[in-house]
Design a protein around this motif. Sequence first.
Motif, PDB file in Angstrom:
ATOM      1  N   LEU A   5     -53.903 -13.082  52.627  1.00  0.00           N
ATOM      2  CA  LEU A   5     -53.522 -11.986  51.735  1.00  0.00           C
ATOM      3  C   LEU A   5     -53.752 -12.422  50.292  1.00  0.00           C
ATOM      4  O   LEU A   5     -53.215 -13.450  49.867  1.00  0.00           O
ATOM      5  CB  LEU A   5     -52.052 -11.615  51.933  1.00  0.00           C
ATOM      6  N   ILE A   6     -54.542 -11.648  49.547  1.00  0.00           N
ATOM      7  CA  ILE A   6     -54.821 -11.989  48.150  1.00  0.00           C
ATOM      8  C   ILE A   6     -54.436 -10.814  47.266  1.00  0.00           C
ATOM      9  O   ILE A   6     -54.922  -9.693  47.465  1.00  0.00           O
ATOM     10  CB  ILE A   6     -56.310 -12.334  47.936  1.00  0.00           C
ATOM     11  N   GLU A   7     -53.562 -11.061  46.300  1.00  0.00           N
ATOM     12  CA  GLU A   7     -53.139 -10.013  45.375  1.00  0.00           C
ATOM     13  C   GLU A   7     -53.261 -10.526  43.946  1.00  0.00           C
ATOM     14  O   GLU A   7     -52.523 -11.419  43.528  1.00  0.00           O
ATOM     15  CB  GLU A   7     -51.702  -9.578  45.661  1.00  0.00           C
ATOM     16  N   ALA A   8     -54.186  -9.936  43.204  1.00  0.00           N
ATOM     17  CA  ALA A   8     -54.436 -10.358  41.825  1.00  0.00           C
ATOM     18  C   ALA A   8     -53.441  -9.763  40.837  1.00  0.00           C
ATOM     19  O   ALA A   8     -53.411 -10.174  39.672  1.00  0.00           O
ATOM     20  CB  ALA A   8     -55.862  -9.969  41.419  1.00  0.00           C
ATOM     21  N   SER A  67     -57.722  -3.726  45.441  1.00  0.00           N
ATOM     22  CA  SER A  67     -58.974  -3.502  44.714  1.00  0.00           C
ATOM     23  C   SER A  67     -58.937  -3.987  43.273  1.00  0.00           C
ATOM     24  O   SER A  67     -59.904  -3.802  42.539  1.00  0.00           O
ATOM     25  CB  SER A  67     -59.345  -2.010  44.745  1.00  0.00           C
ATOM     26  N   VAL A  68     -57.836  -4.602  42.835  1.00  0.00           N
ATOM     27  CA  VAL A  68     -57.845  -5.255  41.529  1.00  0.00           C
ATOM     28  C   VAL A  68     -58.821  -6.439  41.553  1.00  0.00           C
ATOM     29  O   VAL A  68     -59.499  -6.734  40.576  1.00  0.00           O
ATOM     30  CB  VAL A  68     -56.437  -5.742  41.147  1.00  0.00           C
ATOM     31  N   GLN A 113     -65.054  -2.312  41.409  1.00  0.00           N
ATOM     32  CA  GLN A 113     -64.507  -1.731  42.630  1.00  0.00           C
ATOM     33  C   GLN A 113     -65.619  -1.238  43.558  1.00  0.00           C
ATOM     34  O   GLN A 113     -65.512  -1.352  44.785  1.00  0.00           O
ATOM     35  CB  GLN A 113     -63.541  -0.597  42.290  1.00  0.00           C
ATOM     36  N   ILE A 114     -66.683  -0.696  42.987  1.00  0.00           N
ATOM     37  CA  ILE A 114     -67.819  -0.273  43.805  1.00  0.00           C
ATOM     38  C   ILE A 114     -68.457  -1.483  44.488  1.00  0.00           C
ATOM     39  O   ILE A 114     -68.768  -1.451  45.686  1.00  0.00           O
ATOM     40  CB  ILE A 114     -68.841   0.489  42.943  1.00  0.00           C
TER      41      ILE A 114
END
Length: 341
Positions: A5-8, A67-68, A113-114
Motif C-alpha cells: 500500500l502506497i499513499e503519497a 492517484s496522487v 494521472q493519465i
Amino acid sequence: MCVLLIEAFYGGSHKQLMDLLQEELQEDCVLCTLPAKKWHWRARTAALYFMQTVPISPNYRILFASSVLNLAELTALRPDLGKLKKVLYFHENQLVYPVQKYQERDFQYGYNQILSCLVADVVVFNSAFNMESFLTSIGKFMKLIPDHRPKDLEEIIRPKCQVLYFPVRFPDVSREHDKGPETFFEVLLKLKEKDLPFHVSVLGEAFSEIPDIFSEAKKALGSSVLHWGYLPTKDDYFQALCMADVVISTAKHEFFGVAMVEAVYCGCYPLCPKALVYPEIFPAEYLYSTPEQLFKRLQNFCKRPDIVRKHLYKGETAGFSWAALGSKFRSLLAAEPKEDL
C-alpha cells in the motif's frame, strides 16, 4: 501474498482508506506513506522518495496506490514493482479539479494521472462522477499540448476502469477552501441577521492556508457557534454529528463526500448542491440549485426544527459501508487478473 500500500498524501480520506485496508485485509500488508502536507510537492516528487524507501521484497503481489502518486515514474525507477498487479485508486481527479487558470504546472498533475492510468492494471474511482469526468476530459485536456498530441487515450484507459465507492467505517451510534466556505457562511450570516435560532458546528482539520472568511465568520456568528475546528478524536467528531440536525455542503468540487455520508448515518438531514457527485449519492429532495434555495430551506428548518428532527432519510448509507464493499476490495486486491466487480 503481500499487498504493498502506497499513499503519497496520508491524511483525510486517503488515510482512512489505507488504514482500513491494512486492518481488514487478511493478507500481509506493507504500508508506505508521506504526510498529508504540501500536496503539489507530493504529486511532483513522491515517486523518487518511494523509490528509495519502499523495501525490496519477493513477497509483493499487489501494489495499491492513490492517484496522487505518479505510478509511471515509480515503476520506471523500481522495475521490481512494475511487475506487480498495479491498482490505482482515484479519490479525486486533476482534469476537472478547479484551478485559477491553466498554467504549465497545473497541466502536469493531470498529465501525471493519465500516465499512471496507462501503466496501471486496474483503475478504480470512488464514484461514477469521478470516473466519467476524468475519462471524458482526457481529449480536451490533451489539446493543451501545442503539437504532436497523443491520440485515443480515453479508449486505451477506459477498459481498465471501474467504480468502487469509498468504504466508510460507520460508528456505532444511536443516531477544505475548495469546499465553498463563502457560500456556506453567507447563508448562515443571513440567517443570523434575521434572528433565526440555530447553532452551527464547523468541523475539520486545519491546514496551513485558511481563508480569511473562516475567522471573519466565526466572529460574526458569535454565540451561534457550538463547535469550531478540529475535534481530538473520531468519537468526539461522531458525537458532534449526532447532536446536529442538518449537514450542509457548499462544495465547488466533490468526487464522493465521506463527511456527508458519515453525517447522514449519524442522523443529519443533508443539503447538497444539485451538481458534482451529489445526485449520484443522495435523493433529489436533499439537493438545492442556488444559495437562495439553500437559505430558504434552512430558514424553514430554523422556524420548524421538527421537520428535520422527525424526518426519516429516504436514501441509504449501508451500501457505502465496509460490510457491503469489503468483498469487492478483497477481490480487487487478489493476485488474479482483473474481475468485473
